[in-house]
Design a protein around this motif. Structure first.
Motif, PDB file in Angstrom:
ATOM      1  N   MET A 147       0.782  -1.286   0.092  1.00  0.00           N
ATOM      2  CA  MET A 147      -0.304   0.049   0.043  1.00  0.00           C
ATOM      3  C   MET A 147       0.993   1.240  -0.045  1.00  0.00           C
ATOM      4  O   MET A 147       0.613   2.115  -0.872  1.00  0.00           O
ATOM      5  CB  MET A 147      -0.939  -0.005   1.183  1.00  0.00           C
ATOM      6  CG  MET A 147      -1.873   1.217   1.272  1.00  0.00           C
ATOM      7  SD  MET A 147      -2.946   1.045  -0.190  1.00  0.00           S
ATOM      8  CE  MET A 147      -4.420   0.061   0.235  1.00  0.00           C
ATOM      9  N   PRO A 148       1.753   1.513   0.759  1.00  0.00           N
ATOM     10  CA  PRO A 148       2.580   2.583   0.786  1.00  0.00           C
ATOM     11  C   PRO A 148       3.328   2.984  -0.515  1.00  0.00           C
ATOM     12  O   PRO A 148       3.328   4.263  -0.884  1.00  0.00           O
ATOM     13  CB  PRO A 148       3.644   2.512   1.857  1.00  0.00           C
ATOM     14  CG  PRO A 148       3.394   1.336   2.756  1.00  0.00           C
ATOM     15  CD  PRO A 148       2.507   0.599   1.865  1.00  0.00           C
ATOM     16  N   TYR A 149       3.629   2.061  -1.351  1.00  0.00           N
ATOM     17  CA  TYR A 149       4.290   2.142  -2.744  1.00  0.00           C
ATOM     18  C   TYR A 149       3.373   2.894  -3.680  1.00  0.00           C
ATOM     19  O   TYR A 149       3.543   3.281  -4.787  1.00  0.00           O
ATOM     20  CB  TYR A 149       4.762   0.854  -3.168  1.00  0.00           C
ATOM     21  CG  TYR A 149       6.153   0.349  -2.376  1.00  0.00           C
ATOM     22  CD1 TYR A 149       7.299   1.206  -2.466  1.00  0.00           C
ATOM     23  CD2 TYR A 149       5.929  -0.685  -1.470  1.00  0.00           C
ATOM     24  CE1 TYR A 149       8.372   0.681  -1.896  1.00  0.00           C
ATOM     25  CE2 TYR A 149       6.954  -1.069  -0.644  1.00  0.00           C
ATOM     26  CZ  TYR A 149       8.158  -0.277  -0.537  1.00  0.00           C
ATOM     27  OH  TYR A 149       9.284  -0.788  -0.184  1.00  0.00           O
ATOM     28  N   LYS A 150       2.007   2.417  -3.362  1.00  0.00           N
ATOM     29  CA  LYS A 150       0.948   2.741  -4.128  1.00  0.00           C
ATOM     30  C   LYS A 150       0.780   4.760  -4.205  1.00  0.00           C
ATOM     31  O   LYS A 150       0.517   5.223  -5.058  1.00  0.00           O
ATOM     32  CB  LYS A 150      -0.425   2.531  -3.902  1.00  0.00           C
ATOM     33  CG  LYS A 150      -0.512   1.073  -4.477  1.00  0.00           C
ATOM     34  CD  LYS A 150      -1.877   0.498  -3.979  1.00  0.00           C
ATOM     35  CE  LYS A 150      -1.904  -1.051  -4.255  1.00  0.00           C
ATOM     36  NZ  LYS A 150      -3.140  -1.637  -3.805  1.00  0.00           N
ATOM     37  N   TYR A 151       1.256   5.266  -3.004  1.00  0.00           N
ATOM     38  CA  TYR A 151       1.279   6.583  -2.773  1.00  0.00           C
ATOM     39  C   TYR A 151       2.468   7.414  -3.163  1.00  0.00           C
ATOM     40  O   TYR A 151       2.763   8.447  -3.528  1.00  0.00           O
ATOM     41  CB  TYR A 151       1.098   6.974  -1.316  1.00  0.00           C
ATOM     42  CG  TYR A 151      -0.141   6.775  -0.948  1.00  0.00           C
ATOM     43  CD1 TYR A 151      -1.378   7.093  -1.173  1.00  0.00           C
ATOM     44  CD2 TYR A 151      -0.287   5.628   0.209  1.00  0.00           C
ATOM     45  CE1 TYR A 151      -2.552   6.815  -0.780  1.00  0.00           C
ATOM     46  CE2 TYR A 151      -1.672   5.148   0.687  1.00  0.00           C
ATOM     47  CZ  TYR A 151      -2.623   5.594   0.390  1.00  0.00           C
ATOM     48  OH  TYR A 151      -3.818   5.486   0.624  1.00  0.00           O
ATOM     49  N   LEU A 152       3.538   6.571  -3.604  1.00  0.00           N
ATOM     50  CA  LEU A 152       4.802   7.052  -4.334  1.00  0.00           C
ATOM     51  C   LEU A 152       4.589   7.872  -5.413  1.00  0.00           C
ATOM     52  O   LEU A 152       5.214   8.856  -5.690  1.00  0.00           O
ATOM     53  CB  LEU A 152       5.768   5.906  -4.480  1.00  0.00           C
ATOM     54  CG  LEU A 152       7.304   6.273  -4.631  1.00  0.00           C
ATOM     55  CD1 LEU A 152       7.763   7.084  -3.490  1.00  0.00           C
ATOM     56  CD2 LEU A 152       8.075   4.934  -4.624  1.00  0.00           C
ATOM     57  N   GLU A 153       3.901   7.250  -6.384  1.00  0.00           N
ATOM     58  CA  GLU A 153       3.565   8.156  -7.796  1.00  0.00           C
ATOM     59  C   GLU A 153       2.999   9.468  -7.501  1.00  0.00           C
ATOM     60  O   GLU A 153       3.280  10.707  -7.941  1.00  0.00           O
ATOM     61  CB  GLU A 153       2.752   7.256  -8.506  1.00  0.00           C
ATOM     62  CG  GLU A 153       2.504   7.864 -10.114  1.00  0.00           C
ATOM     63  CD  GLU A 153       1.657   7.195 -10.856  1.00  0.00           C
ATOM     64  OE1 GLU A 153       1.201   7.667 -11.773  1.00  0.00           O
ATOM     65  OE2 GLU A 153       1.222   5.731 -10.597  1.00  0.00           O
TER      66      GLU A 153
END
Length: 166
Positions: A147-153
């Motif tokens: 989930m946190p990687y989805k906010y990276l973009e």
């Protein structure tokens, strides 16, 4: 279990609670009807020993709960002698049991989980069910690690808006 008992989680909640109940009481069951709106379950020894244990639950369309409509909660068979194996002991049953254990020791290995279940509950579970149950419990306790990687973009886009050229 009793007549008019409600299962707020619907059919999945009922199936999970039934599996735990069967493990606790030491009997096996089979489904005569297993549909999204109604489930009828009988003792596995119904045909061979004439056991009369039976439960019938249906969907209450008003609140989407599953409700016990009919129940004969008395086994006329002797049940099963616990041989340590349970056909319904899957990862969905293992997962809630592991949640508290994972909070205190998150690095527990699946082989240790298998040994703990045998020692504490007298039930053998497969390595796969221990591993999958641990994965499910980890997700419930710590959240989805992707989930946190989805906010990276989104973060990169916002960074470029506020700091053009970087």
């Amino acid at each position: 279990m009793h007549v008019k008992q409600q299962f707020e989680g619907g059919v999945d909640d009922f199936r999970e609670k039934l599996a735990k109940y069967a493990i606790e009481k030491g009997f096996r069951y089979r489904c005569l009807k297993n549909e999204p709106s109604r489930v009828t379950v009988v003792c596995d020894k119904r045909d061979t020993k004439g056991c009369l244990w039976k439960v019938h639950v249906t969907l209450n369309r008003v609140n989407s709960f599953f409700c016990v409509r009919k129940l004969n909660n008395e086994h006329t068979c002797n049940g099963y002698i616990r041989d340590g194996k349970s056909l319904v002991m899957g990862s969905k049953i293992v997962s809630p049991v592991l949640e508290n254990q994972l909070r205190s020791s998150p690095l527990i290995r699946p082989m240790d989980i298998v040994k703990d279940f045998k020692r504490n509950y007298g039930i053998e579970i497969s390595y796969y069910n221990a591993w999958k149950g641990k994965e499910m419990a980890n997700r419930d306790v710590h959240g989805d690690e992707a989930m946190p990687y989805k906010y990276l973009e989104w973060y990169v886009n916002e960074l470029e808006k506020t700091n053009p050229g970087s």
